[in-house]
Design a protein around this motif. Structure first.
Motif, mmCIF file in Angstrom:
data_model
loop_
_atom_site.group_PDB
_atom_site.id
_atom_site.type_symbol
_atom_site.label_atom_id
_atom_site.label_comp_id
_atom_site.label_asym_id
_atom_site.label_seq_id
_atom_site.Cartn_x
_atom_site.Cartn_y
_atom_site.Cartn_z
ATOM 1 N N ARG A 89 44.039 14.465 5.115
ATOM 2 C CA ARG A 89 42.721 13.962 5.503
ATOM 3 C C ARG A 89 42.413 14.190 6.972
ATOM 4 N NH1 ARG A 89 42.083 8.017 4.304
ATOM 5 N NH2 ARG A 89 40.035 8.474 5.169
ATOM 6 N N SER A 90 43.426 14.184 7.823
ATOM 7 C CA SER A 90 43.207 14.360 9.262
ATOM 8 C C SER A 90 43.350 15.807 9.713
ATOM 9 C CB SER A 90 44.168 13.464 10.057
ATOM 10 O OG SER A 90 45.517 13.799 9.763
ATOM 11 N N GLY A 91 43.592 16.724 8.759
ATOM 12 C CA GLY A 91 43.635 18.144 9.080
ATOM 13 C C GLY A 91 44.878 18.601 9.815
ATOM 14 N N GLN A 92 46.017 17.949 9.591
ATOM 15 C CA GLN A 92 47.264 18.360 10.240
ATOM 16 C C GLN A 92 47.773 19.673 9.638
ATOM 17 O OE1 GLN A 92 48.276 16.670 12.860
ATOM 18 N NE2 GLN A 92 46.672 15.119 12.535
ATOM 19 N N GLU A 93 48.690 20.322 10.358
ATOM 20 C CA GLU A 93 49.283 21.561 9.861
ATOM 21 C C GLU A 93 50.006 21.297 8.539
ATOM 22 O OE1 GLU A 93 48.899 24.483 11.038
ATOM 23 O OE2 GLU A 93 47.885 23.967 12.914
ATOM 24 N N ARG A 94 49.916 22.258 7.613
ATOM 25 C CA ARG A 94 50.461 22.062 6.271
ATOM 26 C C ARG A 94 51.995 21.972 6.240
ATOM 27 N NH1 ARG A 94 46.135 20.444 5.313
ATOM 28 N NH2 ARG A 94 44.740 21.075 3.616
ATOM 29 N N TYR A 95 52.655 22.414 7.308
ATOM 30 C CA TYR A 95 54.119 22.330 7.294
ATOM 31 C C TYR A 95 54.587 20.878 7.268
ATOM 32 C CZ TYR A 95 53.770 21.644 12.412
ATOM 33 O OH TYR A 95 53.473 21.184 13.657
ATOM 34 N N TRP A 96 53.704 19.946 7.705
ATOM 35 C CA TRP A 96 54.075 18.544 7.648
ATOM 36 C C TRP A 96 54.332 18.085 6.220
ATOM 37 C CZ3 TRP A 96 56.077 15.803 11.224
ATOM 38 C CH2 TRP A 96 55.724 15.992 12.572
ATOM 39 N N LEU A 97 53.593 18.662 5.265
ATOM 40 C CA LEU A 97 53.794 18.274 3.864
ATOM 41 C C LEU A 97 55.197 18.652 3.406
ATOM 42 C CD1 LEU A 97 50.345 19.315 2.337
ATOM 43 C CD2 LEU A 97 51.079 17.060 3.154
ATOM 44 N N GLY A 98 55.642 19.837 3.830
ATOM 45 C CA GLY A 98 56.992 20.257 3.478
ATOM 46 C C GLY A 98 58.045 19.346 4.077
ATOM 47 N N ILE A 99 57.848 18.976 5.346
ATOM 48 C CA ILE A 99 58.804 18.085 6.018
ATOM 49 C C ILE A 99 58.840 16.726 5.330
ATOM 50 C CG2 ILE A 99 59.245 16.818 8.163
ATOM 51 C CD1 ILE A 99 58.114 19.234 9.673
ATOM 52 N N LEU A 100 57.660 16.200 5.002
ATOM 53 C CA LEU A 100 57.579 14.869 4.404
ATOM 54 C C LEU A 100 58.225 14.811 3.031
ATOM 55 C CD1 LEU A 100 53.953 13.954 5.519
ATOM 56 C CD2 LEU A 100 56.030 12.732 6.176
ATOM 57 N N PHE A 101 58.043 15.867 2.234
ATOM 58 C CA PHE A 101 58.571 15.813 0.873
ATOM 59 C C PHE A 101 60.014 16.308 0.770
ATOM 60 C CE2 PHE A 101 53.925 15.987 -0.208
ATOM 61 C CZ PHE A 101 53.879 14.681 -0.661
#
Length: 256
Positions: A22-34
């Motif tokens: 929702r805040s437009g962060q870089e998509r690599y954060w999704l990989g780190i989080l999961f």
């Protein structure tokens, strides 16, 4: 019970993943989080979420709540003095926000309307705040009309606060089908629980006590699985839902 701890880590990671999208962060954060839900969530919270929350409306509201508890009229006094010293648009908006927080919505609306001039004439954030003030002082049709015009003019604009104000205004007008649609959408993406609390109260006001109680119970159960800091951030809304649950239960008992 290891699976319980894992579940909490995943829920926290999901919370931050929604925030990242929702805040437009870089998509690599999704990989780190999961990939690393526990460590990834901690890193995301420290580097992205907490610094952002400090300057977000929710974060400002939290800090403001503490200040108001210690000195309820301080912000309003300071905002009024600052505006009298130099009536700039920024200071007018600060004063309007303080008036709205002090349950003086009619005066706040006047200042918001005055701020919508010149380069700020089409400012969507100010229009949302004006709609909030209009709703609070009993002018739901005007609030809805203002937001409908904003939606037509700026279909790309996104504001959870504006969306919640719109849902509440529609409900206040008696358009239950539309209000239900807006609230259901809101609680589907909201990271906090203010929309849930408003929807539950609206359902109770409609006489749909079973649906209101079920929404409260689901939300409170979900909140218990969140970290302590997330519960503290949402405490006002969660407290209202807890109180509503008790009132509904008491009414149910007395009706038997």
């Amino acid at each position: 019970m290891p699976f319980l701890g894992l579940g909490v880590h995943v829920l926290v990671a999901l919370f931050f993943a929604v925030h990242a999208v929702r805040s437009g962060q870089e998509r690599y954060w999704l990989g780190i989080l999961f990939m690393f839900p526990g460590l990834g969530s901690a890193i995301y919270a420290l580097t992205i979420w907490l610094p952002e929350m400090r300057y977000s409306r929710q974060g400002v509201a939290l800090v403001g709540g503490v200040k108001r508890a210690l000195d309820p009229t301080r912000e309003l006094r300071e905002a009024q003095n600052a505006f009298e010293d130099a009536p700039t648009t920024d200071r007018r908006l600060r004063l309007a926000d303080a008036l709205l927080a002090s349950n003086r919505a009619s005066e706040a609306a006047t200042h918001y309307e005055s701020a919508l001039k010149g380069i700020h004439a089409d400012d969507p954030d100010i229009q949302v705040r004006l709609a909030q003030a209009l709703l609070e002082c009993g002018h739901a049709p005007r609030a809805r009309e203002l937001l409908d015009e904003l939606i037509k003019r700026r279909p790309d604009y996104r504001s959870p606060d504006g969306h919640l104000t719109y849902a509440r205004a529609v409900a206040a007008e008696g358009d239950r089908a539309k209000a239900r649609e807006e609230f259901e959408t809101l609680i589907g993406y909201s990271s906090g629980f203010e929309a849930h609390a408003c929807y539950a109260q609206t359902l109770a006001d409609w006489g749909e006590t079973v649906a209101a109680r079920e929404l409260c119970e689901r939300t409170l159960a979900k909140a218990k699985r969140l970290p302590a800091y997330a519960r503290r951030l949402n405490k006002p809304a969660l407290d209202r839902m807890g109180q509503l649950t008790k009132r509904l239960a008491a009414a149910d008992q007395s009706g038997r």
